[in-house]
Design a protein around this motif. Structure first.
Motif, PDB file in Angstrom:
ATOM      1  N   LYS A  49       0.842  -1.195   0.000  1.00  0.00           N
ATOM      2  CA  LYS A  49       0.000   0.000   0.000  1.00  0.00           C
ATOM      3  C   LYS A  49       0.878   1.246   0.000  1.00  0.00           C
ATOM      4  O   LYS A  49       1.925   1.279   0.637  1.00  0.00           O
ATOM      5  N   VAL A  50       0.404   2.236  -0.685  1.00  0.00           N
ATOM      6  CA  VAL A  50       1.142   3.495  -0.736  1.00  0.00           C
ATOM      7  C   VAL A  50       0.526   4.433   0.300  1.00  0.00           C
ATOM      8  O   VAL A  50      -0.672   4.691   0.272  1.00  0.00           O
ATOM      9  N   PHE A  51       1.349   4.872   1.232  1.00  0.00           N
ATOM     10  CA  PHE A  51       0.885   5.783   2.262  1.00  0.00           C
ATOM     11  C   PHE A  51       1.361   7.189   1.920  1.00  0.00           C
ATOM     12  O   PHE A  51       2.536   7.399   1.630  1.00  0.00           O
ATOM     13  N   VAL A  52       0.418   8.099   2.004  1.00  0.00           N
ATOM     14  CA  VAL A  52       0.747   9.491   1.723  1.00  0.00           C
ATOM     15  C   VAL A  52       1.193  10.139   3.030  1.00  0.00           C
ATOM     16  O   VAL A  52       0.452  10.120   4.021  1.00  0.00           O
ATOM     17  N   PRO A  53       2.385  10.688   3.112  1.00  0.00           N
ATOM     18  CA  PRO A  53       2.834  11.320   4.348  1.00  0.00           C
ATOM     19  C   PRO A  53       2.016  12.572   4.651  1.00  0.00           C
ATOM     20  O   PRO A  53       1.625  13.304   3.759  1.00  0.00           O
ATOM     21  N   VAL A  54       1.756  12.751   5.952  1.00  0.00           N
ATOM     22  CA  VAL A  54       0.986  13.902   6.417  1.00  0.00           C
ATOM     23  C   VAL A  54       1.898  14.741   7.304  1.00  0.00           C
ATOM     24  O   VAL A  54       2.580  14.209   8.180  1.00  0.00           O
TER      25      VAL A  54
END
Length: 177
Positions: A49-54
């Motif tokens: 899964k690709v996690f978008v950094p916050v």
């Protein structure tokens, strides 16, 4: 000579018996057949899964675990709930205040015609306790003495540092026979 020929014959028979099949050819055929019929199924590994950094924006907020913030809250609570109760640190300590209440045993009473005194045993020594006297390490003041118990009120600190009263008592200990 006859013995040598018999020994030679036996060695020949034994060496020829090692060349036999012993059923291994059937086993090899069966293994080859099973390998041909068996299909190996390998499930492909799923893509990660690709996690978008916050971005963390809380660095400019007040830290909830800051000790100075907790001290301010405790000071505010203490000012709001200050009941004026605290032990008298200036009075001289009595003999029974040097021992923990758990190490004391009430072993009897003594009536001196003025008041009833409790008899407290600590180790092998026996001390008198009177109403209004102090005992224990938590500023315990004796409030009543009866034939079977001594009641006292201790002054202790709670988690916020506030002084509060707590009732305690010593029961008469029966003699072991």
């Amino acid at each position: 000579m006859r013995i040598l020929s018999q020994i030679g014959l036996i060695l020949l028979v034994v060496s020829l018996s090692g060349c036999g099949d012993n059923g291994l050819s059937e086993l090899k055929e069966w293994m080859d057949q099973v390998k041909k019929e068996t299909h190996v199924k390998v499930t492909p590994v799923a893509e990660p899964k690709v996690f978008v950094p916050v971005a963390y924006n809380g660095s400019n907020l007040i830290d909830p675990f800051d000790p100075s913030k907790l001290l301010v809250v405790f000071a505010r609570l203490k000012a709001a709930n200050d009941n004026g109760l605290k032990p008298d640190f200036d009075r001289p300590k009595e003999a029974l205040e040097g021992y923990a209440l758990e190490s004391m045993k009430m072993v009897g009473t003594f009536d001196n015609r003025k008041s009833l005194q409790g008899l407290i045993q600590i180790g092998k020594a026996v001390f008198p306790a009177v109403v209004g006297g102090y005992m224990g390490q938590n500023f315990g003041k004796v409030i009543s003495i009866s034939e079977t118990r001594i009641d006292l009120v201790e002054i202790v600190q709670d988690a916020t540092g506030e002084w509060t009263e707590r009732k305690a008592s010593l029961e008469l200990q029966e003699a072991k026979k």
